[in-house]
Design a protein around this motif. Structure first.
Motif, short mmCIF file in Angstrom:
data_model
loop_
_atom_site.label_atom_id
_atom_site.label_comp_id
_atom_site.label_asym_id
_atom_site.label_seq_id
_atom_site.Cartn_x
_atom_site.Cartn_y
_atom_site.Cartn_z
N GLU A 145 -12.32 4.85 11.24
CA GLU A 145 -12.75 5.09 9.72
C GLU A 145 -12.40 3.54 8.98
O GLU A 145 -11.88 3.03 9.37
CB GLU A 145 -11.81 6.19 8.87
CG GLU A 145 -11.77 7.60 9.69
CD GLU A 145 -10.80 8.51 9.10
OE1 GLU A 145 -9.90 8.29 8.24
OE2 GLU A 145 -11.26 9.68 9.58
N ASP A 146 -13.23 3.54 8.06
CA ASP A 146 -13.21 2.41 7.15
C ASP A 146 -11.92 2.40 6.30
O ASP A 146 -11.62 3.37 5.48
CB ASP A 146 -14.39 2.40 6.11
CG ASP A 146 -14.57 0.96 5.37
OD1 ASP A 146 -13.56 0.19 5.51
OD2 ASP A 146 -15.79 0.77 4.85
N ALA A 147 -11.09 1.27 6.50
CA ALA A 147 -9.64 1.25 5.94
C ALA A 147 -10.03 0.94 4.27
O ALA A 147 -8.88 1.34 3.54
CB ALA A 147 -9.16 -0.01 6.45
N LEU A 148 -11.10 0.69 3.95
CA LEU A 148 -11.24 0.51 2.44
C LEU A 148 -10.56 1.72 1.75
O LEU A 148 -10.38 1.77 0.36
CB LEU A 148 -12.60 0.19 1.98
CG LEU A 148 -12.81 -1.46 2.16
CD1 LEU A 148 -14.22 -1.91 1.93
CD2 LEU A 148 -11.99 -2.32 1.21
N TYR A 149 -11.18 2.84 2.21
CA TYR A 149 -10.95 4.16 1.53
C TYR A 149 -9.58 4.64 1.49
O TYR A 149 -9.15 5.48 0.72
CB TYR A 149 -11.66 5.37 2.23
CG TYR A 149 -13.05 5.18 2.10
CD1 TYR A 149 -13.95 5.52 0.97
CD2 TYR A 149 -14.07 4.58 3.11
CE1 TYR A 149 -15.26 5.13 0.92
CE2 TYR A 149 -15.19 4.19 2.87
CZ TYR A 149 -15.84 4.75 1.82
OH TYR A 149 -17.08 4.54 1.61
N GLY A 150 -8.46 3.92 1.87
CA GLY A 150 -7.11 3.90 1.94
C GLY A 150 -6.52 2.64 1.17
O GLY A 150 -5.87 2.86 0.12
N SER A 151 -7.18 1.56 1.24
CA SER A 151 -6.71 0.36 0.56
C SER A 151 -7.07 0.20 -0.79
O SER A 151 -6.23 -0.32 -1.65
CB SER A 151 -7.07 -0.95 1.47
OG SER A 151 -8.30 -1.10 1.43
N VAL A 152 -8.25 0.71 -1.11
CA VAL A 152 -8.86 0.62 -2.59
C VAL A 152 -8.01 1.48 -3.48
O VAL A 152 -7.44 1.15 -4.32
CB VAL A 152 -10.10 1.05 -2.59
CG1 VAL A 152 -10.75 1.36 -4.16
CG2 VAL A 152 -11.15 -0.21 -2.09
N PRO A 153 -7.77 2.82 -2.94
CA PRO A 153 -6.83 3.47 -3.91
C PRO A 153 -5.29 2.95 -3.96
O PRO A 153 -4.88 3.10 -5.07
CB PRO A 153 -6.65 5.01 -3.15
CG PRO A 153 -8.09 4.98 -2.61
CD PRO A 153 -8.29 3.47 -1.96
N MET A 154 -4.85 2.60 -2.77
CA MET A 154 -3.59 2.09 -3.11
C MET A 154 -3.38 0.61 -3.81
O MET A 154 -2.36 0.66 -4.73
CB MET A 154 -3.22 1.74 -1.57
CG MET A 154 -1.75 1.24 -1.30
SD MET A 154 -1.17 0.39 0.20
CE MET A 154 -2.08 -0.97 0.04
N VAL A 155 -4.48 0.20 -3.84
CA VAL A 155 -4.31 -1.12 -4.47
C VAL A 155 -4.36 -0.96 -5.91
O VAL A 155 -3.89 -1.45 -6.89
CB VAL A 155 -5.45 -2.31 -4.10
CG1 VAL A 155 -5.30 -3.46 -5.26
CG2 VAL A 155 -4.92 -2.87 -2.51
N ALA A 156 -5.27 0.08 -6.41
CA ALA A 156 -5.58 0.38 -7.84
C ALA A 156 -4.14 1.15 -8.20
O ALA A 156 -3.65 0.98 -9.17
CB ALA A 156 -6.46 1.49 -7.89
N LEU A 157 -3.48 2.01 -7.46
CA LEU A 157 -2.07 2.21 -7.85
C LEU A 157 -1.22 1.26 -7.90
O LEU A 157 -0.30 1.20 -8.93
CB LEU A 157 -1.65 3.66 -6.87
CG LEU A 157 -2.50 4.63 -6.69
CD1 LEU A 157 -2.27 5.57 -5.31
CD2 LEU A 157 -2.49 5.73 -8.21
N VAL A 158 -1.28 0.17 -7.16
CA VAL A 158 -0.09 -0.95 -7.15
C VAL A 158 -0.30 -1.50 -8.38
O VAL A 158 0.37 -1.98 -9.31
CB VAL A 158 -0.17 -1.69 -5.86
CG1 VAL A 158 0.65 -2.98 -6.05
CG2 VAL A 158 0.33 -0.93 -4.66
N GLY A 159 -1.73 -1.68 -8.83
CA GLY A 159 -2.05 -2.35 -10.07
C GLY A 159 -1.38 -1.77 -11.27
O GLY A 159 -1.04 -2.48 -12.03
#
Length: 262
Positions: A62-76
């Motif tokens: 699976e494309d890792a972006l579908y986990g990293s985009v939400p995570m980075v948005a939350l971290v921001g």
């Protein structure tokens, strides 16, 4: 008549809009806030995609972006809340909050304005991260309504965390205590399902990783963008955020009032 004017709904609206604009302008002129809200999350997303994105895709298919985009948005959202808490402590120590308290403005406008300003900041940061994600290949596959809810999750999560930061900032005499919360956000990021898949963690810690606040928010946003279970992680996200607001909203409001009256 003056008392009626200062405590009226019209006064609350006018004072809130003015103070919200003040906060947004001040944050826009503060390099630290801009870094925490926009630049660092975007750089983090690009770095994660380059360093671990390909490995995660080979491991899970699976494309890792579908986990990293939400995570980075939350971290921001969390990082910006910490920067806002530091500025709040500085306004308290400089006497700025006390000056606003004696002005003919609605008493609740200061705290309400901070909530609105936080919401605007989080929404802008989330949109920026999503746009960078689009450039890397991230897409919404569940329709416009799901995309809208996707954008609202970081706002709810960030405002709940901002409530905690505000409560700490108005009671703490040292900005370092507020900045120390970044340790917690770092742990939440590295031990979340947005950083690496759940199966990559040791078995004994998987229940903690699966149910911690950032993981359930990431899983909700992943389901809203790429598909997958939504009900359970969404309910847990609402529960974690609601608990933070319920536990810290009153202390934050009382502390803000005391800090303003010093």
């Amino acid at each position: 008549m003056a008392d009626y004017t200062e405590t009226s709904a019209v006064s609350l609206l006018r004072s809130t809009l003015i103070q919200t604009e003040r906060l947004l302008v001040r944050w826009a002129r503060n390099p630290i806030t801009l870094l925490e809200t926009l630049l660092i999350p975007c750089l983090l997303l690009v770095m994660l995609d380059i360093v671990v994105g390909g490995q995660i895709e080979k491991f899970t298919g699976e494309d890792a972006l579908y986990g990293s985009v939400p995570m980075v948005a939350l971290v921001g959202a969390l990082s910006g809340a910490v920067a806002g808490g530091v500025l709040l402590g500085r306004e308290r120590d400089s006497g700025l909050l006390a000056r606003f308290w004696v002005l003919p403005v609605h008493r609740a406008s200061g705290l309400v304005a901070r909530i609105l300003a936080e919401g605007c900041r989080i929404l802008l940061g989330t949109l920026t991260v999503v746009l960078v994600g689009f450039g890397l290949g991230f897409r919404f596959h569940q329709g416009p309504l799901a995309a809208l809810v996707f954008l609202l999750i970081p706002m709810l999560f960030g405002l709940a965390f901002a409530t905690i930061v505000t409560a700490v900032a108005v009671y703490s005499a040292k900005a370092s205590l507020v900045e120390g919360i970044t340790i917690l956000t770092s742990l939440m990021m590295f031990f979340s399902t947005g950083f690496v898949p759940l199966v990559a963690f040791p078995t004994w810690i998987q229940p903690v990783v699966r149910n911690q606040p950032m993981s359930v928010a990431v899983d909700t946003m992943r389901g809203l963008s790429d598909g997958g279970p939504i009900a359970r992680p969404l309910l847990l996200t609402l529960a974690w955020s609601g608990a933070a607001i319920i536990l810290f909203a009153v202390p934050a409001a009382i502390g803000y009032r005391r800090a303003s009256r010093r």
